[in-house]
Design an enzyme around this catalytic site. Structure first.
Site, PDB file in Angstrom:
ATOM      1  N   LYS A 172       0.862  -1.177   0.000  1.00 25.58           N
ATOM      2  CA  LYS A 172       0.000   0.000   0.000  1.00 25.58           C
ATOM      3  C   LYS A 172       0.905   1.234   0.000  1.00 25.58           C
ATOM      4  CE  LYS A 172      -1.554   3.021   2.755  1.00 25.58           C
ATOM      5  NZ  LYS A 172      -1.595   4.203   1.869  1.00 25.58           N
ATOM      6  N   GLU A 247       9.626   1.340  10.643  1.00 28.85           N
ATOM      7  CA  GLU A 247      10.693   2.302  10.298  1.00 28.85           C
ATOM      8  C   GLU A 247      10.034   3.671  10.373  1.00 28.85           C
ATOM      9  OE1 GLU A 247      13.758   1.330   9.653  1.00 28.85           O
ATOM     10  OE2 GLU A 247      13.355  -0.819   9.519  1.00 28.85           O
ATOM     11  N   CYS A 281      13.885  10.844   6.348  1.00 30.91           N
ATOM     12  CA  CYS A 281      13.643  10.432   7.733  1.00 30.91           C
ATOM     13  C   CYS A 281      14.859  10.644   8.611  1.00 30.91           C
ATOM     14  CB  CYS A 281      13.219   8.970   7.752  1.00 30.91           C
ATOM     15  SG  CYS A 281      14.361   7.905   6.876  1.00 30.91           S
ATOM     16  N   GLU A 381       9.648  16.348  14.649  1.00 32.58           N
ATOM     17  CA  GLU A 381      10.082  16.141  13.259  1.00 32.58           C
ATOM     18  C   GLU A 381       9.317  17.124  12.372  1.00 32.58           C
ATOM     19  OE1 GLU A 381       8.827  12.535  11.155  1.00 32.58           O
ATOM     20  OE2 GLU A 381      10.904  12.297  10.503  1.00 32.58           O
TER      21      GLU A 381
HETATM   22  P1  NAD Z   1       2.542   8.703   7.238  1.00 30.70           P
HETATM   23  O1  NAD Z   1       2.790   8.030   8.545  1.00 30.70           O
HETATM   24  O2  NAD Z   1       1.509   9.736   7.182  1.00 30.70           O
HETATM   25  O3  NAD Z   1       2.160   7.622   6.128  1.00 30.70           O
HETATM   26  C1  NAD Z   1       2.985   6.523   5.818  1.00 30.70           C
HETATM   27  C2  NAD Z   1       2.119   5.430   5.230  1.00 30.70           C
HETATM   28  O4  NAD Z   1       1.269   4.929   6.254  1.00 30.70           O
HETATM   29  C3  NAD Z   1       1.191   5.891   4.117  1.00 30.70           C
HETATM   30  O5  NAD Z   1       1.065   4.889   3.151  1.00 30.70           O
HETATM   31  C4  NAD Z   1      -0.115   6.108   4.852  1.00 30.70           C
HETATM   32  O6  NAD Z   1      -1.251   6.036   4.024  1.00 30.70           O
HETATM   33  C5  NAD Z   1      -0.072   4.972   5.854  1.00 30.70           C
HETATM   34  N1  NAD Z   1      -0.882   5.163   7.059  1.00 30.70           N
HETATM   35  C6  NAD Z   1      -1.219   6.326   7.666  1.00 30.70           C
HETATM   36  N2  NAD Z   1      -1.988   6.080   8.741  1.00 30.70           N
HETATM   37  C7  NAD Z   1      -2.121   4.742   8.822  1.00 30.70           C
HETATM   38  C8  NAD Z   1      -2.785   3.874   9.734  1.00 30.70           C
HETATM   39  N3  NAD Z   1      -3.480   4.337  10.764  1.00 30.70           N
HETATM   40  N4  NAD Z   1      -2.705   2.538   9.524  1.00 30.70           N
HETATM   41  C9  NAD Z   1      -1.987   2.045   8.492  1.00 30.70           C
HETATM   42  N5  NAD Z   1      -1.357   2.818   7.586  1.00 30.70           N
HETATM   43  C10 NAD Z   1      -1.405   4.158   7.761  1.00 30.70           C
HETATM   44  O7  NAD Z   1       3.962   9.246   6.767  1.00 30.70           O
HETATM   45  P2  NAD Z   1       4.286  10.118   5.469  1.00 30.70           P
HETATM   46  O8  NAD Z   1       3.855  11.512   5.732  1.00 30.70           O
HETATM   47  O9  NAD Z   1       3.818   9.417   4.254  1.00 30.70           O
HETATM   48  O10 NAD Z   1       5.893  10.020   5.469  1.00 30.70           O
HETATM   49  C11 NAD Z   1       6.702  10.777   6.272  1.00 30.70           C
HETATM   50  C12 NAD Z   1       7.078  10.041   7.543  1.00 30.70           C
HETATM   51  O11 NAD Z   1       7.730   8.814   7.237  1.00 30.70           O
HETATM   52  C13 NAD Z   1       8.070  10.816   8.383  1.00 30.70           C
HETATM   53  O12 NAD Z   1       7.723  10.703   9.735  1.00 30.70           O
HETATM   54  C14 NAD Z   1       9.376  10.105   8.117  1.00 30.70           C
HETATM   55  O13 NAD Z   1      10.348  10.258   9.116  1.00 30.70           O
HETATM   56  C15 NAD Z   1       8.925   8.695   7.997  1.00 30.70           C
HETATM   57  N6  NAD Z   1       9.925   7.905   7.276  1.00 30.70           N
HETATM   58  C16 NAD Z   1      10.681   6.975   7.959  1.00 30.70           C
HETATM   59  C17 NAD Z   1      11.675   6.260   7.286  1.00 30.70           C
HETATM   60  C18 NAD Z   1      12.535   5.239   7.991  1.00 30.70           C
HETATM   61  O14 NAD Z   1      13.171   4.453   7.306  1.00 30.70           O
HETATM   62  N7  NAD Z   1      12.584   5.209   9.312  1.00 30.70           N
HETATM   63  C19 NAD Z   1      11.881   6.488   5.927  1.00 30.70           C
HETATM   64  C20 NAD Z   1      11.101   7.441   5.283  1.00 30.70           C
HETATM   65  C21 NAD Z   1      10.122   8.129   5.961  1.00 30.70           C
END
Ligand code: NAD
Length: 473
Positions: A172, A247, A281, A381
């Protein structure tokens, strides 16, 4: 809008219409124009994808590992043959500047896939332990949930090792970046990945993501995204007792020691803070500097910042494009205003629109000086081009400030090599880059504390998708 691309889910090796009628627009943040739409998937769509992945599992997990590795190598070749399309797709979906997108959003992911094909050589699938035979077996059907900031990289960091392990996958992607996922699905089909081994369901996290996390037919969920959403995934998964690999977010510190090459530390430090518009991230968003050199370092940072042109992400000279969406633009702008309200000094940039770029989701890259370690902008963040320079009195205080975070994802130290290594070992974080050392794609990547609990990349990244069975004879 007529003529725009209308995506369909990818289930069982073919495009599949969604169960519902609702669609989600894909918006180019440089222009705020709608460029495509994708189905707002439902729990029933997830059920169909899981059924396809379950059907494909027995056959795929029985394919010899060397053949699965060869299939993964074909995926790597497929990405390499499509670098320009991937780069321009990511640029149009989330605004990553094209020069950066080519290298980090397309070439790097192809290298990640190749590195997994190489991990297969010499991988220990079975080992003798006295009278026990310890066997590594695929965990089963994997749900992969990914964010928008590095959409191909995050996809392949999960899909390549999962397929190598013998698992099948339901992906997804973020609602912001479905086009990259669709292009990747085409690459997997061209690479001969059998139907049902890799599936994509588009849609909202609260619907499709939660359905994946809570699905009885999914054996593991591998999630990359914000810490808040990661917690929701864990909660949704609890009743299934599936493995949950997270992650999550970060607030990484770049510790500049007194004996560092300051110019280099600042140049590389700013680059790693502002890569991808600060939307990485592990961005080094906190620059920790000896108090007596604070002003000198801020001057160097401001001088370096002048070379970060903000503008059209399709222009190869652009270093900072728009934020990924107007929502992200609003979030970053509010943090800049909060930093000002809390008394940090604006050394570069600041709040307000970017002149001439009001049509897109742009913000002004900003450097805050003299930031207090507990300030909101030093703790939360931001996920935008906002650097906080934080003075410290001595090394113990530097380490304490670096570790004063709910996060523990990345970090950096600049200084005399042995000295810098000693400080790196004191940091509670999953990776530390010393003196700008090259990032090793086969080393484990993941977070301490609320930055997560998983480890991606290399051999460790494959082991995440394996169960251990002990056969006692
Ligand atoms: P997000 O948490 O809003 O979304 C990430 C994914 O999770 C999306 O596909 C979203 O639709 C899904 N999602 C959201 N709520 C959900 C739920 N309740 N249940 C299941 N899935 C859900 O994050 P974003 O805005 O897309 O990305 C940015 C974030 O990702 C930042 O916090 C960044 O630090 C983190 N990130 C972490 C890493 C790592 O390797 N640690 C890498 C890249 C990004």
């Amino acid at each position: 809008m007529s003529g725009q691309r209308a995506l369909q889910h990818w289930i069982g090796g073919a495009e599949a219409a969604g169960d519902g009628q609702e669609r989600i627009d894909v918006v180019n943040p440089a222009t705020n124009a709608v460029i495509a739409d994708a189905p707002a998937g439902t729990a029933a769509d997830v059920d169909r994808a899981v059924a396809a992945a379950q059907r494909a599992l027995p056959q795929w997990s029985a394919v010899p590992a060397s053949e699965r590795a060869a299939a993964i190598a074909r995926i790597a070749d497929g990405i390499k043959g499509t670098i320009d399309s991937f780069a321009s797709t990511v640029t149009s979906e989330m605004g990553s500047p094209i020069s950066y997108a080519k290298v980090m959003q397309a070439e790097l992911p192809s290298q990640v896939v190749s590195s997994f094909a190489a991990v297969a050589d010499g991988f220990t699938w079975e080992e003798e332990l006295g009278n026990a035979l310890v066997v590594r077996e695929p965990i089963g059907v994997v749900g992969a949930i990914t964010p928008w900031n590095a959409p191909l990289y995050q996809t392949v960091a999960k899909v390549a090792p999962a397929l190598l392990a013998g698992c099948t996958v339901v992906l997804k992607p973020s609602v912001a970046t479905p086009l990259t996922a669709a292009l990747f699905a085409e690459v997997t089909a061209a690479a001969g990945i059998p139907a049902g081994v890799f599936n994509v369901v588009y849609g909202a996290g609260s619907v499709v993501g939660e359905a994946i996390a809570g699905h009885q037919g999914i054996d593991m969920v591998s999630f990359t995204g914000s810490t808040g959403a990661g917690k929701q995934v864990s909660i949704a998964a609890t009743n299934t007792v599936k493995r949950v690999a997270l992650e999550l977010g970060g607030k990484s510190a770049n510790v500049i020691l007194d004996d560092a090459d300051l110019q280099r530390a600042v140049d590389i430090g700013l680059e790693f803070a502002w890569l991808n518009g600060g939307q990485t991230c592990a961005a080094w968003t906190r620059m920790l500097v000896p108090a007596h050199r604070h002003d000198e370092i801020v001057e160097l940072a401001v001088a370096a910042a002048a070379s970060y042109g903000v503008g059209d992400p399709t222009d190869p000279a652009t270093r900072i494009g728009p934020m990924s969406s107007t929502a992200q633009q609003g979030r970053v702008s509010r943090y800049i205003e909060r930093g000002i309200a809390d008394g940090a000094t604006v050394a570069f940039g600041g709040s307000g629109p970017v002149e001439g770029l009001e049509h897109g989701a742009y913000v002004r890259p900003t450097i805050f000086a003299n930031v207090a370690p507990d300030a909101v902008i030093a703790q939360e963040e931001i996920f935008g081009p906002v650097l906080s320079v934080i003075p410290y009195a001595d090394e113990d205080e530097a380490v304490a400030i670096a570790n004063n975070s709910i996060y523990g994802l990345g970090g950096a130290v600049f200084g005399e090599p042995d000295h810098a290594l000693a400080v790196a070992k004191r940091m509670r974080t999953g990776q530390v880059i010393v003196n700008g050392g090259e990032f090793n794609l086969t080393a484990p990547f993941g977070g301490y504390k609320q930055s997560g609990n998983g480890r991606e990349l290399g051999r460790t990244g494959v082991e995440e998708f394996l169960e251990l069975k002990a056969i006692h004879r």
